[in-house]
Design an enzyme around this catalytic site. Structure first.
Site, mmCIF file in Angstrom:
data_model
loop_
_atom_site.group_PDB
_atom_site.id
_atom_site.type_symbol
_atom_site.label_atom_id
_atom_site.label_comp_id
_atom_site.label_asym_id
_atom_site.label_seq_id
_atom_site.Cartn_x
_atom_site.Cartn_y
_atom_site.Cartn_z
ATOM 1 N N GLY A 67 -13.317 6.716 -7.337
ATOM 2 C CA GLY A 67 -13.016 5.363 -6.845
ATOM 3 C C GLY A 67 -13.647 5.153 -5.467
ATOM 4 N N HIS A 68 -13.485 6.158 -4.578
ATOM 5 C CA HIS A 68 -14.112 6.060 -3.251
ATOM 6 C C HIS A 68 -15.642 6.061 -3.386
ATOM 7 C CE1 HIS A 68 -10.205 8.141 -2.150
ATOM 8 N NE2 HIS A 68 -10.161 7.051 -1.397
ATOM 9 N N GLN A 92 1.347 4.282 8.070
ATOM 10 C CA GLN A 92 1.535 3.557 6.816
ATOM 11 C C GLN A 92 2.393 4.330 5.821
ATOM 12 O OE1 GLN A 92 -2.871 3.489 6.229
ATOM 13 N NE2 GLN A 92 -2.375 3.753 4.069
ATOM 14 N N GLN A 199 -10.188 -2.797 -5.628
ATOM 15 C CA GLN A 199 -9.222 -3.767 -6.162
ATOM 16 C C GLN A 199 -7.939 -3.084 -6.625
ATOM 17 O OE1 GLN A 199 -10.333 -6.270 -9.641
ATOM 18 N NE2 GLN A 199 -8.123 -6.031 -10.012
ATOM 19 N N LYS A 200 -7.993 -1.773 -6.831
ATOM 20 C CA LYS A 200 -6.797 -1.018 -7.236
ATOM 21 C C LYS A 200 -5.619 -1.347 -6.302
ATOM 22 C CE LYS A 200 -4.234 2.882 -7.751
ATOM 23 N NZ LYS A 200 -3.942 3.229 -6.393
ATOM 24 N N ASP A 201 -5.909 -1.447 -4.991
ATOM 25 C CA ASP A 201 -4.859 -1.793 -4.026
ATOM 26 C C ASP A 201 -4.989 -3.282 -3.723
ATOM 27 O OD1 ASP A 201 -3.883 0.940 -3.573
ATOM 28 O OD2 ASP A 201 -5.896 1.247 -2.794
ATOM 29 N N GLN A 204 -3.416 -4.803 -0.633
ATOM 30 C CA GLN A 204 -4.131 -4.385 0.574
ATOM 31 C C GLN A 204 -5.350 -5.277 0.797
ATOM 32 O OE1 GLN A 204 -4.652 -0.187 2.084
ATOM 33 N NE2 GLN A 204 -6.500 -0.315 0.854
ATOM 34 N N SER A 237 -5.684 8.999 -5.214
ATOM 35 C CA SER A 237 -5.556 10.345 -4.638
ATOM 36 C C SER A 237 -4.202 10.943 -5.005
ATOM 37 C CB SER A 237 -5.685 10.282 -3.117
ATOM 38 O OG SER A 237 -6.926 9.709 -2.772
HETATM 39 O O1 PAF Z 1 -6.527 2.562 1.009
HETATM 40 C C1 PAF Z 1 -6.433 3.501 1.836
HETATM 41 O O2 PAF Z 1 -6.842 4.637 1.588
HETATM 42 C C2 PAF Z 1 -5.775 3.235 3.170
HETATM 43 O O3 PAF Z 1 -4.733 2.324 3.054
HETATM 44 C C3 PAF Z 1 -6.772 2.795 4.258
HETATM 45 C C4 PAF Z 1 -7.405 1.465 3.909
HETATM 46 C C5 PAF Z 1 -7.846 3.858 4.421
HETATM 47 C C6 PAF Z 1 -6.059 2.636 5.597
HETATM 48 O O4 PAF Z 1 -5.519 3.839 6.027
#
Ligand code: PAF
Length: 366
Positions: A67-68, A92, A199-201, A204, A237
């Site tokens: 994904g990354h 977070q 888009q998974k998050d 966010q 992850s």
């Molecule tokens: O999606 C993530 O991995 C985290 O929320 C991010 C955007 C790196 C912020 O710590």
């Protein structure tokens, strides 16, 4: 002329600064710099402001997966330089969440970045390469001291409400404050032309877009499609916590959302119809598990299955066909009740795992 005292203060500040930024590490056999302090990033960034070289930032918490990589590939297609940040941001995580056991896989992450960068070198289709990894310490990123993870912690925070208070924000009240705060810091440090999120998050991405808009940040937010396993599970992850038994059943959420999407595709707009289809799948799958013995079954709690407005994430009674909607869900996969001999329970002994997923329902042609 500056008095001697001021002059020596300036000189020593410059000396400290150059000590902090000198001799940047690189990832072995690559030209990818490993930058650990803000000054070093600023020094690296400065020339690219004037030579009009674009910079794409991919913020991550490490434990890098496909994904990354798809975000990094998108950033390399569209920018001269890609910066990947790796920082597990404690702000977070709620006080009862999995900060202590969150997977930290630095060696594997840098090896993967080196591989990707070689791929970019061999593939003429990319504009850019991975230029730097920014991996700060908590002392560096919170220069006035880490403010804490409690809801009433005092400190310099960015809060984006009400969009950060619903859905994930309702169950994790400090989550989007932590995300918005760290992203604001990263954007200020790296000054990226574009930032890349999955888009998974989905919530966010909505929070970050709102922050960029309301604080007039000069960056473009690029949202890339969710990367999935072949059975539909969204990559995360946190999937390493699942272990084999729960991994097989973790597709419940994506299956439920797909059933709701099919209902929308068939022309239904009403909340009860669309979400009814998702809830039926989730209930049926849970019933099937409950018929199995405790050493074979998997159980979960549904936190929410939501049908919401794409801009505000407020719940809707019916999809507005001109806008579409966001279909999203979160479930908590509970630890297995009874382990079998030698069973793979997942990272950290298989704790409860929160899974999230979503599907964007596009507007209907009028
Ligand atoms: O999606 C993530 O991995 C985290 O929320 C991010 C955007 C790196 C912020 O710590």
């Amino acid at each position: 002329m500056l008095p001697q005292a001021s002059l020596s203060r300036l000189v020593s500040r410059a000396a400290v600064r150059s000590l902090r930024t000198a001799a940047a590490e690189t990832i072995p056999s690559t030209s990818i710099k490993v930058l650990r302090v803000v000054d070093a990033v600023r020094q690296w960034r400065k020339p690219h402001m004037t030579n009009f070289r674009s910079v794409g930032l991919v913020p991550t918490m490490g434990a890098l997966h496909e994904g990354h990589f798809s975000l990094i590939r998108a950033a390399a297609r569209e920018n001269h330089h890609v910066v990947v940040s790796i920082y597990v941001n404690p702000a977070q995580f709620g006080i009862k969440e999995d900060l202590a056991s969150y997977p930290v896989t630095w060696d594997a992450d840098v090896a993967a970045l080196a591989r990707l960068d070689r791929e970019f070198a061999d593939d003429g289709a990319n504009l850019g390469r991975i230029s730097a990894v920014f991996a700060p310490s908590t002392a560096e990123i919170y220069p006035s001291g880490f403010p804490g993870q409690e809801i009433d912690s005092k400190g310099s925070f960015v809060t984006i409400t009400p969009v950060g208070e619903v859905l994930e924000g309702a169950s994790r009240p400090t989550f989007f404050r932590g995300v918005a705060t760290i992203c604001m810091k990263l954007f200020n440090i790296v000054q990226p032309d574009r930032v890349y999120f999955g888009q998974k998050d989905v919530q966010q991405t909505v929070v970050i877009k709102r922050m960029v808009k309301d604080f007039m940040l000069p960056t473009e937010v690029v949202v890339c499609p969710t990367t999935r396993e072949s059975d539909g599970l969204a990559l995360s992850s946190r999937n390493v916590y699942l272990g084999t038994r729960r991994r097989h059943v973790a597709i419940v959420l994506s299956k439920a959302l797909r059933a709701a999407q099919e209902t929308y595709d068939c022309g239904k707009l009403d909340r009860n119809d669309v979400l009814g289809a998702a809830n039926t799948v989730a209930d049926t799958m849970l019933q099937a598990q409950m018929e199995l013995p405790p050493n074979q079954r998997v159980t979960w709690e549904v936190d929410y299955i939501s049908l919401a407005d794409p801009d505000t994430l407020q719940e809707v009674d019916a999809v507005d066909p001109a806008k579409g909607a966001v279909l999203s869900g979160a479930i908590k996969m509970l630890p297995v009740e009874e382990a079998q001999n030698g069973e793979d329970l997942g990272h950290s002994g298989g704790p409860a795992v929160r899974l999230i997923d979503n599907i964007i329902l596009p507007p209907k042609a009028q």
